[in-house]
Design a protein around this motif. Structure first.
Motif, PDB file in Angstrom:
ATOM      1  N   GLY A  40       0.933 -16.542 -48.164  1.00  0.00           N
ATOM      2  CA  GLY A  40       0.984 -18.292 -48.064  1.00  0.00           C
ATOM      3  C   GLY A  40      -0.304 -18.520 -48.979  1.00  0.00           C
ATOM      4  O   GLY A  40      -0.872 -19.279 -48.746  1.00  0.00           O
ATOM      5  N   ALA A  41      -0.454 -17.779 -49.916  1.00  0.00           N
ATOM      6  CA  ALA A  41      -0.990 -18.143 -51.162  1.00  0.00           C
ATOM      7  C   ALA A  41      -0.759 -20.100 -51.549  1.00  0.00           C
ATOM      8  O   ALA A  41       0.554 -19.889 -51.707  1.00  0.00           O
ATOM      9  CB  ALA A  41      -0.726 -17.362 -52.049  1.00  0.00           C
ATOM     10  N   ALA A  42      -1.601 -20.391 -52.710  1.00  0.00           N
ATOM     11  CA  ALA A  42      -1.663 -21.372 -53.318  1.00  0.00           C
ATOM     12  C   ALA A  42      -0.866 -21.086 -54.717  1.00  0.00           C
ATOM     13  O   ALA A  42      -1.148 -20.661 -55.562  1.00  0.00           O
ATOM     14  CB  ALA A  42      -3.205 -22.477 -53.857  1.00  0.00           C
ATOM     15  N   ALA A  43       0.918 -20.414 -54.346  1.00  0.00           N
ATOM     16  CA  ALA A  43       1.480 -19.650 -55.148  1.00  0.00           C
ATOM     17  C   ALA A  43       1.108 -20.677 -56.551  1.00  0.00           C
ATOM     18  O   ALA A  43       1.980 -20.371 -57.619  1.00  0.00           O
ATOM     19  CB  ALA A  43       2.373 -20.009 -54.404  1.00  0.00           C
ATOM     20  N   VAL A  44       1.188 -22.235 -56.831  1.00  0.00           N
ATOM     21  CA  VAL A  44       1.312 -23.550 -57.510  1.00  0.00           C
ATOM     22  C   VAL A  44       0.298 -23.687 -57.665  1.00  0.00           C
ATOM     23  O   VAL A  44      -0.559 -24.583 -57.415  1.00  0.00           O
ATOM     24  CB  VAL A  44       2.647 -24.446 -57.520  1.00  0.00           C
ATOM     25  N   VAL A  45       0.043 -23.453 -59.369  1.00  0.00           N
ATOM     26  CA  VAL A  45      -1.616 -24.331 -59.835  1.00  0.00           C
ATOM     27  C   VAL A  45      -1.419 -24.971 -60.881  1.00  0.00           C
ATOM     28  O   VAL A  45      -0.489 -24.799 -61.895  1.00  0.00           O
ATOM     29  CB  VAL A  45      -2.227 -22.968 -59.892  1.00  0.00           C
ATOM     30  N   VAL A  46      -1.744 -26.530 -60.710  1.00  0.00           N
ATOM     31  CA  VAL A  46      -1.437 -27.374 -61.074  1.00  0.00           C
ATOM     32  C   VAL A  46      -2.297 -28.035 -62.681  1.00  0.00           C
ATOM     33  O   VAL A  46      -3.550 -28.269 -62.263  1.00  0.00           O
ATOM     34  CB  VAL A  46      -1.376 -29.025 -60.195  1.00  0.00           C
ATOM     35  N   GLN A  47      -2.039 -28.283 -63.892  1.00  0.00           N
ATOM     36  CA  GLN A  47      -3.421 -28.396 -64.564  1.00  0.00           C
ATOM     37  C   GLN A  47      -3.185 -29.855 -64.246  1.00  0.00           C
ATOM     38  O   GLN A  47      -2.565 -30.754 -64.163  1.00  0.00           O
ATOM     39  CB  GLN A  47      -2.516 -28.392 -66.253  1.00  0.00           C
ATOM     40  N   GLY A  48      -4.454 -29.740 -64.392  1.00  0.00           N
ATOM     41  CA  GLY A  48      -5.470 -31.611 -64.978  1.00  0.00           C
ATOM     42  C   GLY A  48      -6.080 -31.112 -63.300  1.00  0.00           C
ATOM     43  O   GLY A  48      -5.625 -33.067 -62.656  1.00  0.00           O
ATOM     44  N   THR A  49      -5.690 -30.854 -62.958  1.00  0.00           N
ATOM     45  CA  THR A  49      -5.880 -31.355 -61.214  1.00  0.00           C
ATOM     46  C   THR A  49      -7.098 -30.280 -60.420  1.00  0.00           C
ATOM     47  O   THR A  49      -8.872 -29.820 -61.261  1.00  0.00           O
ATOM     48  CB  THR A  49      -4.813 -31.094 -59.487  1.00  0.00           C
ATOM     49  N   ARG A 131      -7.709  -8.859 -50.987  1.00  0.00           N
ATOM     50  CA  ARG A 131      -6.172  -9.344 -51.367  1.00  0.00           C
ATOM     51  C   ARG A 131      -5.292  -9.076 -52.730  1.00  0.00           C
ATOM     52  O   ARG A 131      -6.244  -9.627 -53.657  1.00  0.00           O
ATOM     53  CB  ARG A 131      -6.730 -11.174 -50.603  1.00  0.00           C
ATOM     54  N   GLU A 132      -4.062  -9.552 -52.472  1.00  0.00           N
ATOM     55  CA  GLU A 132      -3.627  -9.062 -54.474  1.00  0.00           C
ATOM     56  C   GLU A 132      -2.601 -10.216 -53.428  1.00  0.00           C
ATOM     57  O   GLU A 132      -1.787 -10.567 -52.632  1.00  0.00           O
ATOM     58  CB  GLU A 132      -2.366  -8.235 -54.294  1.00  0.00           C
ATOM     59  N   SER A 133      -2.549 -11.579 -54.982  1.00  0.00           N
ATOM     60  CA  SER A 133      -1.912 -12.278 -54.923  1.00  0.00           C
ATOM     61  C   SER A 133      -1.018 -12.304 -56.618  1.00  0.00           C
ATOM     62  O   SER A 133      -1.849 -11.977 -57.321  1.00  0.00           O
ATOM     63  CB  SER A 133      -2.555 -13.533 -53.986  1.00  0.00           C
ATOM     64  N   SER A 134      -0.491 -13.504 -56.138  1.00  0.00           N
ATOM     65  CA  SER A 134       0.348 -14.146 -56.991  1.00  0.00           C
ATOM     66  C   SER A 134       0.024 -15.499 -57.364  1.00  0.00           C
ATOM     67  O   SER A 134       0.361 -16.605 -56.531  1.00  0.00           O
ATOM     68  CB  SER A 134       1.666 -13.773 -58.155  1.00  0.00           C
ATOM     69  N   PHE A 135      -0.293 -16.353 -58.514  1.00  0.00           N
ATOM     70  CA  PHE A 135      -0.145 -17.721 -58.683  1.00  0.00           C
ATOM     71  C   PHE A 135       0.628 -18.429 -60.327  1.00  0.00           C
ATOM     72  O   PHE A 135       0.909 -17.849 -61.524  1.00  0.00           O
ATOM     73  CB  PHE A 135      -0.912 -18.563 -58.621  1.00  0.00           C
ATOM     74  N   LYS A 136       1.804 -19.185 -60.409  1.00  0.00           N
ATOM     75  CA  LYS A 136       1.926 -19.836 -62.057  1.00  0.00           C
ATOM     76  C   LYS A 136       1.090 -21.052 -61.740  1.00  0.00           C
ATOM     77  O   LYS A 136       0.336 -21.654 -61.285  1.00  0.00           O
ATOM     78  CB  LYS A 136       3.403 -20.430 -61.033  1.00  0.00           C
ATOM     79  N   ILE A 137       1.036 -20.920 -63.011  1.00  0.00           N
ATOM     80  CA  ILE A 137      -0.168 -22.516 -63.628  1.00  0.00           C
ATOM     81  C   ILE A 137       1.054 -23.140 -64.607  1.00  0.00           C
ATOM     82  O   ILE A 137       1.933 -23.099 -65.053  1.00  0.00           O
ATOM     83  CB  ILE A 137      -1.171 -21.636 -65.005  1.00  0.00           C
ATOM     84  N   VAL A 138       1.185 -24.455 -63.661  1.00  0.00           N
ATOM     85  CA  VAL A 138       1.945 -25.805 -64.801  1.00  0.00           C
ATOM     86  C   VAL A 138       1.374 -26.812 -65.107  1.00  0.00           C
ATOM     87  O   VAL A 138       0.306 -26.462 -64.630  1.00  0.00           O
ATOM     88  CB  VAL A 138       3.558 -25.956 -62.994  1.00  0.00           C
ATOM     89  N   ALA A 139       2.416 -27.204 -65.707  1.00  0.00           N
ATOM     90  CA  ALA A 139       1.339 -28.171 -66.664  1.00  0.00           C
ATOM     91  C   ALA A 139       1.356 -29.545 -65.167  1.00  0.00           C
ATOM     92  O   ALA A 139       2.002 -29.452 -64.442  1.00  0.00           O
ATOM     93  CB  ALA A 139       3.053 -28.860 -67.519  1.00  0.00           C
ATOM     94  N   PRO A 140       0.841 -30.671 -66.722  1.00  0.00           N
ATOM     95  CA  PRO A 140       0.004 -31.450 -64.754  1.00  0.00           C
ATOM     96  C   PRO A 140       1.732 -32.857 -65.044  1.00  0.00           C
ATOM     97  O   PRO A 140       2.372 -32.757 -65.746  1.00  0.00           O
ATOM     98  CB  PRO A 140      -0.697 -32.410 -65.948  1.00  0.00           C
ATOM     99  N   LYS A 141       1.407 -33.546 -63.549  1.00  0.00           N
ATOM    100  CA  LYS A 141       2.323 -33.544 -63.193  1.00  0.00           C
ATOM    101  C   LYS A 141       2.643 -35.294 -64.375  1.00  0.00           C
ATOM    102  O   LYS A 141       1.094 -35.276 -64.526  1.00  0.00           O
ATOM    103  CB  LYS A 141       2.339 -34.119 -61.645  1.00  0.00           C
ATOM    104  N   ALA A 142       3.708 -35.202 -65.341  1.00  0.00           N
ATOM    105  CA  ALA A 142       4.227 -37.341 -65.367  1.00  0.00           C
ATOM    106  C   ALA A 142       4.072 -37.954 -65.027  1.00  0.00           C
ATOM    107  O   ALA A 142       3.986 -38.130 -63.411  1.00  0.00           O
ATOM    108  CB  ALA A 142       6.065 -36.501 -66.080  1.00  0.00           C
TER     109      ALA A 142
END
Length: 142
Positions: A40-49, A131-142
Motif C-alpha cells: 500500500g505504499a506510494a510506489a511511484v514518486v513523480v518528479q516536479g510534485t 517498515r521496508e518498502s520500495s518506490f520508483k521515481i519517475v519523470a514529471p508528467k508532460a
C-alpha cells in the motif's frame, strides 16, 4: 516501572497534484503487518510534485521520549542517505504527527527504483516499528 510502546495506527500521504490522498489504516494486526512489509505504499514518486506524510500512533505503558523516524534510502543495495527526524516527546494516548512537505526535484539521475527502510524508535534507540518498502521515481508528467 512501565515501559513505553508505540503502535502505528494510520499512515497518510497527501499529494499536491491530481492523485488522491493515500490512507493506510493500520489499526488491525493484519493491516499493520502489510504496511510494515511495504504494502500500500506510494510506489511511484513523480518528479516536479510535492507530497506530505502524516502518521497517527498510540503510546501505551509510559510516555515516550524523543520519538524519531529514521529513513534509510538505498539504490542498487547501496545506502544513499539516512535521515532522522525527531518527532518529539509524547504522553500515553493517541497522537498525530505531520512531517514537512517534500518537494520532489527534477533530476534525471534520481529516476530509478529505490528501497526504503523506515524505523520508529525512541531517544534510547528502542525500536517500535520497522517498515521496508520500495518506490520508483519517475519523470514529471508532460
Amino acid at each position: 516501572m512501565a515501559t513505553p510502546s508505540v503502535r502505528i495506527l494510520e499512515h497518510r500521504v497527501k499529494f499536491f497534484d491530481d492523485r488522491p490522498e493515500e490512507v493506510n489504516d493500520c489499526r488491525t494486526d493484519d493491516n499493520l503487518k502489510k504496511w510494515l512489509k511495504g504494502k500500500g505504499a506510494a510506489a511511484v514518486v513523480v518528479q516536479g510534485t510535492s507530497q506530505q506524510e502524516s502518521i497517527t500512533f498510540k503510546v501505551e505503558g509510559a510516555p515516550v521520549k524523543g520519538l524519531t523516524r529514521t529513513n534509510k534510502t538505498s539504490k542498487f543495495y547501496v545506502t544513499v542517505s539516512t535521515e532522522s527526524i525527531v518527532m518529539g516527546d509524547f504522553e500515553v494516548g493517541e497522537h498525530t504527527h505531520t512531517f514537512d512537505k517534500q518537494d520532489i526535484e527534477v533530476l534525471a539521475a534520481a529516476r530509478a527504483n529505490w528501497s526504503l527502510v523506515t524505523t520508529f524508535h525512541d531517544a534510547d534507540g528502542k525500536e517500535f516499528a520497522k517498515r521496508e518498502s520500495s518506490f520508483k521515481i519517475v519523470a514529471p508528467k508532460a
